[in-house]
Design a protein around this motif. Sequence first.
Motif, short mmCIF file in Angstrom:
data_model
loop_
_atom_site.label_atom_id
_atom_site.label_comp_id
_atom_site.label_asym_id
_atom_site.label_seq_id
_atom_site.Cartn_x
_atom_site.Cartn_y
_atom_site.Cartn_z
N UNK A 75 -1.00 2.32 5.01
CA UNK A 75 -2.11 1.43 5.35
C UNK A 75 -3.21 1.42 4.29
N UNK A 76 -3.75 2.60 3.98
CA UNK A 76 -4.93 2.66 3.12
C UNK A 76 -4.61 2.39 1.65
N UNK A 77 -3.45 2.84 1.20
CA UNK A 77 -3.13 2.74 -0.23
C UNK A 77 -2.23 1.56 -0.57
N UNK A 232 -8.99 -2.36 -1.94
CA UNK A 232 -8.92 -3.72 -2.48
C UNK A 232 -8.94 -4.79 -1.39
N UNK A 233 -8.57 -4.42 -0.17
CA UNK A 233 -8.58 -5.40 0.93
C UNK A 233 -10.01 -5.84 1.23
N UNK A 234 -10.91 -4.85 1.45
CA UNK A 234 -12.30 -5.21 1.75
C UNK A 234 -13.03 -5.73 0.51
N UNK A 260 -11.27 -16.38 -8.16
CA UNK A 260 -10.25 -15.93 -9.12
C UNK A 260 -10.07 -14.41 -9.07
N UNK A 261 -11.13 -13.69 -8.75
CA UNK A 261 -11.01 -12.23 -8.65
C UNK A 261 -10.07 -11.85 -7.51
N UNK A 262 -10.08 -12.64 -6.44
CA UNK A 262 -9.15 -12.39 -5.33
C UNK A 262 -7.72 -12.62 -5.78
N UNK A 263 -7.52 -13.65 -6.60
CA UNK A 263 -6.18 -13.91 -7.13
C UNK A 263 -5.71 -12.74 -8.00
N UNK A 264 -6.62 -12.16 -8.77
CA UNK A 264 -6.26 -11.00 -9.61
C UNK A 264 -5.83 -9.82 -8.74
N UNK A 265 -6.56 -9.59 -7.64
CA UNK A 265 -6.19 -8.51 -6.71
C UNK A 265 -4.83 -8.80 -6.09
N UNK A 267 -2.37 -10.57 -7.35
CA UNK A 267 -1.31 -10.35 -8.36
C UNK A 267 -1.03 -8.86 -8.57
N UNK A 268 -2.08 -8.05 -8.52
CA UNK A 268 -1.92 -6.62 -8.79
C UNK A 268 -1.28 -5.88 -7.62
N UNK A 269 -1.67 -6.24 -6.40
CA UNK A 269 -1.25 -5.46 -5.24
C UNK A 269 -0.27 -6.19 -4.32
#
Length: 538
Positions: A75-77, A232-234, A260-265, A267-269
């Motif tokens: 959940x958290x990670x 990264x969720x919050x 766009x920062x949300x899109x970066x998150x 893509x990463x996660x």
Amino acid sequence: EDDTRAFTNLNLYIKKAKQEKKYAELFQGYRDAVFFSKSRDKKLQYADSCLDAAYKSASDDRISTAYVLKGSVYYAKLKKYKPALDEYLMAYKYAKNTNDLYLKYKISYHLGVVKNYLGYHEEALELFKECVAHFEEQANNKNLHEFKIFNNQKGYLNSIHQMVVCYRNMQDFKKADSLVDIGLLKTFNNKDFLLERSYFLKCKGLSEFNNNKYTSAITYLDQSLGLIKDDFAWMSVDYFYIGKSYLKLDQEDLAIANFKKIDSIFNKHDFILPELRENYEFLINHYKNKKEPEKQLYYTTQLLKADSIISRDFAYLSMKIHREYDTNTLIEEKGRLETANAWGGFLIAGLAITAGILVLILVKRHRKERSTLEKYVLLEEKVRNDNYVRSAVSNTPNPELSDDKKTQITETIKQDLLRKLRVFEDKNHFTQKGLTIQKLAVQFETNSSYLSQVINEQKGMNFNKYLGDLRIRYITRLLFDKNIYLNYTIETLAKECGIASRQNFSDLFFEINGIRPTDFIRNRKKEVDNISLGSVKL
């Protein structure tokens, strides 16, 4: 946390515990390893080892704690809610008789968190209310060790935050705002609870946004981002509402930068919350208005990917999300943009016809897949019930058995046959090939009339239906619990549970479970694959 320097001594501790087979100490060593490891994959690996040590220690409390630990990594990670829920449910099972109330309410908290994310806000709220009451009482207990008081304070603050999230999702903003004020007061100027304060600042920012106070909302959300750590969720929620606030203030460039920062998150996660789906709608419209088809195509593709992730992780919730751009429209738009970018004008008409046919096929397939997924989810819920395999057992009399057909059986004979039937079920003797009521009567040292009457009266069905029900529930449980069975052919699965015909097996499976075995296996394989994405083999 995440301090790998601890492993200098921790590895020695784990090695010594292994050599001496001190499983309680080994459990604690791997538990600490999860805490100090920086790598998410390593955390999951150590959580598996912790669970193994817990089982070897033969302590239900340790087993339960290990399941909570593994669920928390998911959940958290990793933000993988379905496998997290599975782990928390196992933790709950092993903690039923625990005297450790902190562990009990910690499990309730985590179950509530996942329920909340999956859309069961009312159910989650009740769990959080119980957690708040317990953690608050224990946080004020002066007889506890200061470390335990700290843990209960943390549990109290996090439970209040989750109650705020529940109330916001339920549109009860007055109660949400009241709890936010409590949270901000409790965490004011307290360095021990900076992460918790970031959550309440985030909630305050959302409240200001709902009250049309956009500049104030940005201030609170920026403060939240300054304190938030590795969640990264919050963080995505902060960026989203900062972006929406800038849109309301007619500062579109700043809004797009945050979207766009949300899109970066993402893509990463490879993760996005359902409520952030609108982020891509803003980006698509922005670049559509600016007549930049390449970027419009990119964010359209990202939105389709987001829908896929949401459907995978939020099967219950995704059906309810309002979609300005539904999936079929997106597929059409994606096809049009790809055509415009790649081919030019001459082939557009022909490709449009082809795309139309494909869309119709996709729509039909999508509807069928959605229906199958809903049936699979319902069956999955039933299978998770410990009584699923024994659901054939019923005390409801069979209405087809009239009084004229009943034979007088002494209570002693009836109880003897019921005892033998329980053994028959518990030992899975119903998987015998070519089993008939006559053969079973011989094994039970009785006659078929007595046996037939007891089954009809006590199980609420005739022998053939009773036998088929047991066999299908048995093989369904195996498919759910043991992944190796997912690779068996339908014929092999039929033989495994004692059914001779492939067609008979498939029809019985559908009759009892509401889904064809091939569809169940396909969806179960997908779920197993999704769970294993974050797993690391020991």
